[in-house]
Scaffold this motif. Structure first.
Motif, mmCIF file in Angstrom:
data_model
loop_
_atom_site.group_PDB
_atom_site.id
_atom_site.type_symbol
_atom_site.label_atom_id
_atom_site.label_comp_id
_atom_site.label_asym_id
_atom_site.label_seq_id
_atom_site.Cartn_x
_atom_site.Cartn_y
_atom_site.Cartn_z
ATOM 1 N N GLY A 27 0.777 -1.234 0.000
ATOM 2 C CA GLY A 27 0.000 0.000 0.000
ATOM 3 C C GLY A 27 0.808 1.283 0.000
ATOM 4 N N VAL A 28 1.973 1.235 -0.606
ATOM 5 C CA VAL A 28 2.819 2.421 -0.702
ATOM 6 C C VAL A 28 2.137 3.463 -1.589
ATOM 7 N N GLU A 29 2.208 4.735 -1.178
ATOM 8 C CA GLU A 29 1.557 5.821 -1.909
ATOM 9 C C GLU A 29 2.525 6.653 -2.746
ATOM 10 N N LEU A 30 3.797 6.593 -2.420
ATOM 11 C CA LEU A 30 4.817 7.403 -3.085
ATOM 12 C C LEU A 30 6.112 6.605 -3.072
ATOM 13 N N ILE A 31 6.908 6.736 -4.132
ATOM 14 C CA ILE A 31 8.233 6.105 -4.169
ATOM 15 C C ILE A 31 9.297 7.193 -4.216
ATOM 16 N N LEU A 32 10.368 6.967 -3.445
ATOM 17 C CA LEU A 32 11.551 7.816 -3.482
ATOM 18 C C LEU A 32 12.735 6.984 -3.971
ATOM 19 N N HIS A 33 13.496 7.545 -4.897
ATOM 20 C CA HIS A 33 14.703 6.882 -5.403
ATOM 21 C C HIS A 33 15.822 7.926 -5.419
ATOM 22 N N PRO A 34 16.765 7.833 -4.464
ATOM 23 C CA PRO A 34 17.832 8.829 -4.401
ATOM 24 C C PRO A 34 19.022 8.561 -5.325
ATOM 25 N N GLY A 35 18.767 7.997 -6.485
ATOM 26 C CA GLY A 35 19.798 7.930 -7.509
ATOM 27 C C GLY A 35 20.486 6.612 -7.729
ATOM 28 N N ASN A 59 25.639 9.546 -8.706
ATOM 29 C CA ASN A 59 26.936 9.737 -9.345
ATOM 30 C C ASN A 59 27.197 8.754 -10.485
ATOM 31 N N ASN A 60 26.450 7.656 -10.572
ATOM 32 C CA ASN A 60 26.618 6.699 -11.662
ATOM 33 C C ASN A 60 25.578 6.871 -12.766
ATOM 34 N N ASP A 61 24.766 7.902 -12.663
ATOM 35 C CA ASP A 61 23.755 8.180 -13.678
ATOM 36 C C ASP A 61 24.369 9.062 -14.766
ATOM 37 N N GLY A 62 25.284 8.493 -15.536
ATOM 38 C CA GLY A 62 26.025 9.252 -16.531
ATOM 39 C C GLY A 62 25.229 9.586 -17.779
ATOM 40 N N GLU A 63 24.280 8.768 -18.119
ATOM 41 C CA GLU A 63 23.484 8.993 -19.330
ATOM 42 C C GLU A 63 22.249 9.827 -18.975
ATOM 43 N N ARG A 86 5.333 15.748 6.617
ATOM 44 C CA ARG A 86 6.755 15.861 6.997
ATOM 45 C C ARG A 86 7.538 16.532 5.882
ATOM 46 N N ARG A 87 8.590 17.245 6.266
ATOM 47 C CA ARG A 87 9.520 17.804 5.280
ATOM 48 C C ARG A 87 10.576 16.738 4.999
ATOM 49 N N VAL A 88 10.684 16.366 3.725
ATOM 50 C CA VAL A 88 11.587 15.299 3.306
ATOM 51 C C VAL A 88 12.687 15.889 2.432
ATOM 52 N N LEU A 89 13.908 15.483 2.700
ATOM 53 C CA LEU A 89 15.062 15.847 1.893
ATOM 54 C C LEU A 89 15.505 14.593 1.148
ATOM 55 N N LEU A 90 15.625 14.696 -0.162
ATOM 56 C CA LEU A 90 16.045 13.572 -1.000
ATOM 57 C C LEU A 90 17.282 13.990 -1.784
ATOM 58 N N HIS A 91 18.351 13.213 -1.643
ATOM 59 C CA HIS A 91 19.589 13.463 -2.387
ATOM 60 C C HIS A 91 20.353 12.147 -2.441
ATOM 61 N N HIS A 92 21.283 12.049 -3.394
ATOM 62 C CA HIS A 92 22.011 10.787 -3.533
ATOM 63 C C HIS A 92 22.958 10.516 -2.369
ATOM 64 N N PHE A 93 23.643 11.538 -1.871
ATOM 65 C CA PHE A 93 24.664 11.314 -0.848
ATOM 66 C C PHE A 93 24.494 12.359 0.252
ATOM 67 N N VAL A 94 24.402 11.904 1.472
ATOM 68 C CA VAL A 94 24.160 12.809 2.595
ATOM 69 C C VAL A 94 25.262 13.862 2.712
#
Length: 159
Positions: A27-35, A59-63, A86-94
Motif C-alpha cells: 500500500g505504498v503511496e509514493l516512491i523515493l529513489h535517491p539515484g 553519481n553513476n547516472d552518466g546517461e 513531513r519535510r523530506v530531503l532527498l539526495h544521492h549522498f548525505v
C-alpha cells in the motif's frame, strides 16, 4: 503516509520489479529513489509504478539525457518537499547536503554508500536503504517509510 524507498538499483531489473511488487502489496503511496538507476533501460522498469515518484540523479547516472527522456521528473538533488505532513530531503549522498538544508528536513533520504542507515539524529530520521541492487553486499534492500513516526521498515527483496 507509506513511502517506498529504493536506492542504487544499478540496472538490476529483477530486483526493481520485486521492489515495485512489494510496494504495491504494502500500500505504498509514493516512491523515493535517491539515484543510481544507471541506464535508461533500467529506468523504463520504474515506469511500471503508476503512482507518484520523486527521483534524483546519482553519481553513476552518466546517461542523464537518456534518463531524463524516460523519467522526465528526475532531478538534481537536493530536493526538499512535503509528504505525509513531513519535510523530506532527498539526495544521492548525505555528504552533499549542507547543514542548512538538513536543518529544514524531518526526514533525510539518501543512498550512495550501499550501507543501511535507519537512525534518528537531532530529532531527524536519516534513512539510507543501502542498495536495492545487491551487487556490493549481496542483500537487495528497500525501505517502507511511515511518515507518522517517522520510522522505516528495512526489507530484503529477492531478485
Amino acid at each position: 503516509m507509506r513511502i517506498g524507498v529504493l536506492s542504487d538499483t544499478h540496472d538490476r531489473l529483477s530486483v526493481i520489479d520485486s521492489a515495485l511488487a512489494l510496494f504495491r502489496q504494502r500500500g505504498v503511496e509514493l516512491i523515493l529513489h535517491p539515484g543510481d538507476v544507471v541506464a535508461p533501460f533500467a529506468a523504463k522498469r520504474l515506469l511500471a509504478w503508476t503512482g507518484p515518484m520523486r527521483i534524483t540523479y546519482g553519481n553513476n547516472d552518466g546517461e542523464r539525457r537518456g534518463l531524463k527522456n524516460v523519467l522526465p521528473h528526475i532531478e538534481d538533488g537536493p530536493l526538499l518537499f512535503e509528504a505525509g505532513g513531513r519535510r523530506v530531503l532527498l539526495h544521492h549522498f548525505v555528504d552533499w547536503c549542507s547543514p542548512e538544508v538538513i536543518a529544514k528536513a524531518d526526514i533525510i533520504v539518501t543512498g550512495h554508500t550501499h550501507e543501511v542507515v535507519n537512525a534518528v539524529r537531532d530529532g531527524r530520521l536519516f534513512l539510507n536503504s543501502g542498495e536495492c541492487c545487491g551487487w556490493v553486499t549481496g542483500c537487495c534492500i528497500v525501505d517502507i517509510l511511515d511518515t507518522a513516526g517517522p520510522s522505516a521498515e528495512i526489507i530484503e527483496v529477492k531478485p
